[in-house]
Design a protein around this motif. Structure first.
Motif, PDB file in Angstrom:
ATOM      1  N   GLN A 163       1.880  10.729  -3.111  1.00 53.92           N
ATOM      2  CA  GLN A 163       2.191  10.747  -1.676  1.00 53.92           C
ATOM      3  C   GLN A 163       1.284  11.730  -0.940  1.00 53.92           C
ATOM      4  O   GLN A 163       0.841  11.472   0.187  1.00 53.92           O
ATOM      5  N   LYS A 173      -2.101  10.099  -0.580  1.00 54.11           N
ATOM      6  CA  LYS A 173      -2.122   9.140   0.525  1.00 54.11           C
ATOM      7  C   LYS A 173      -2.261   9.864   1.870  1.00 54.11           C
ATOM      8  O   LYS A 173      -3.014   9.436   2.750  1.00 54.11           O
ATOM      9  N   LYS A 182       0.820  -1.208   0.000  1.00 50.53           N
ATOM     10  CA  LYS A 182       0.000   0.000   0.000  1.00 50.53           C
ATOM     11  C   LYS A 182       0.856   1.261   0.000  1.00 50.53           C
ATOM     12  O   LYS A 182       0.512   2.262  -0.631  1.00 50.53           O
TER      13      LYS A 182
END
Length: 473
Positions: free
Chosen positions: A208, A211, A162
């Motif tokens: 990023q 996320k 993940k």
């Protein structure tokens, strides 16, 4: 009519014409003075931000030497008499190596020295290591199945798959640099290449941030629900563009957290969506129409900002036809704030009695001898209809008379808007809402932002319960 009477009539006509011309010129001068005063509006006498000031405010007068009576130019740096502030040394657990330096002979006479163990002078130096990151390589060994007649690889751990190339700490660092440091994706790419020594694409960096935004969703949503239960909120809003189109960033400040929301609307519908139509607490805001509409349509109590109101009164004090009215008002307002500033010296009963006296004086002054000027008339009408909402803080000392806290909290978002020029998508809006809510709330609670980001991302990657932005208690 003889020649004398005829001449008198001519002179009277000329005089009348001259008086009319003078009256016209006086009216024109008054109009120009008012226009000049409006052009001279700045952050001290209007709601304009300091960045819009036409001229810089005058600097403080330099000190004067009492002997020579000449101005003393202050030197740069710390001033004489100021308390020295020294940096605290790093904690022992952060020290990686200790180098002991010891004298065996006196540097002055060369005599042998005896070591004193009672005191050690400590100097610390911080240095970057050559490779400031740790790489874990997962090798998925290939196995052959005779029964299936196929090759198989062991699955990566879910959290590793993940996360991808960056682990939780690297993702948190990327998010912090992108958000708090207002770094563009291109500059961030160069930072990782030149400083860290890793070549990555801007698309990877975007992922990023996505996320991190996903990791902060739950803490942000939790605050959205808790917002409706607050006893008091300070609110402010500022423009914030998406793909060049105007939208609005709203800031809600509670006792122990700050909440950001970005919306296409600047209207009262945002207040209804965020707080509902049955908000039982009170709100601090400026006198913007969206707040006024929400006040009129709900039972919510309001405290309108005195900082904004004082700027309006100061502006009235600059206009010729409202100058006396504005100065008279300022006199009573200054007296009220002088009492507020010495509240700690007064008893609760004594303070409230004085504040009610100031309240009556200001309300009376505003309604008496109102000049025939639209701004003065509007101010008097405002107090007639909503005057109690300017003095809510008198009855509830926990409420501030200004909306300064909301304005201070929203400045970081304004700085980001100036640097980044806003967002490009709804995902960008969500990122800003969640990230700046996290930063402002951690700062308010004295928590470390990076620590919270790491915890949130770690929980997100490992499917654990996310950390909360609510205080532990």
């Amino acid at each position: 009519m003889d020649a004398k009477d005829k001449r008198i009539a001519e002179l009277e006509t000329l005089l009348q014409s001259a008086w009319e011309e003078i009256a016209t010129l006086k009216a024109r001068i008054l109009q120009l003075e008012n226009e000049l005063a409006a052009a001279r509006k700045n952050s001290s006498n209007s709601s304009k931000p300091p960045s819009s000031d036409i001229v810089k405010p005058p600097k403080d007068k330099p000190p004067v030497d009492p002997k020579t009576k000449r101005k003393v130019k202050r030197k740069r740096g710390g001033q004489q008499g100021h308390q020295q502030h020294l940096r605290k040394p790093l904690a022992p657990e952060l020290v990686d190596e200790i180098v002991k330096l010891e004298l065996t002979r006196c540097p002055d006479c060369g005599h042998k020295l005896d070591l004193e163990k009672s005191e050690t002078k400590v100097t610390q130096q911080i240095e970057l290591v050559e490779k400031p990151f740790f790489v874990t390589e997962y090798q998925q060994l290939m196995s052959w199945c005779k029964h299936c007649q196929g090759y198989h690889y062991v699955r990566l751990p879910d959290a590793v798959e993940k996360a991808g190339l960056f682990g939780p700490n690297m993702i948190a660092l990327t998010a912090y640099l992108k958000g708090r440091c207002h770094v563009s994706y291109r500059t961030l790419q160069e930072y990782f290449r030149d400083v860290v020594g890793i070549d990555i694409s801007t698309g990877f960096l975007v992922n990023q941030v996505k996320k991190t935004s996903a990791a902060l969703k739950s803490p942000h949503d939790e605050l959205a629900e808790f917002l409706k239960q607050q006893l008091h909120l300070a609110i402010d809003e500022t423009s914030f563009k998406k793909n060049g189109k105007l939208q609005w960033a709203w800031c809600f400040v509670a006792d122990f957290f700050t909440f950001f929301k970005i919306d296409a609307s600047r209207g009262s519908k945002v207040l209804y969506e965020t707080l509902g139509d049955d908000f039982l607490g009170s709100l601090s805001s400026d006198f913007f129409s969206a707040y006024l509409k929400y006040k009129n349509e709900t039972s919510t109590l309001f405290q309108f900002c005195w900082a904004h109101l004082i700027r309006e009164i100061k502006f009235l004090a600059t206009l010729n036809d409202t100058k006396a009215y504005g100065k008279r008002l300022l006199k009573y307002v200054k007296a009220m704030f002088a009492t507020i500033h010495r509240q700690s010296e007064l008893t609760d009963i004594g303070f409230k009695r004085l504040m009610n006296k100031h309240k009556r004086s200001i309300q009376k002054t505003i309604q008496r001898f109102v000049p025939e000027h639209n701004k003065a008339i509007a101010l008097a009408k405002r107090f007639e209809e909503h005057g109690e909402s300017d003095f809510l803080f008198v009855d509830d000392p926990s409420i501030a008379p200004t909306n300064n806290e909301a304005e201070q909290n929203i400045r970081t978002l304004i700085m980001d808007r100036i640097v980044t020029q806003g967002t490009r998508s709804d995902m960008g809006n969500e990122w800003h809402e969640r990230f700046w809510t996290t930063v402002a709330t951690c700062r308010k609670q004295g928590r470390n932002v990076m620590t919270f980001l790491r915890d949130a991302i770690f929980s997100f990657l490992h499917d654990l319960a996310p950390p909360s932005l609510l205080p532990d208690h």
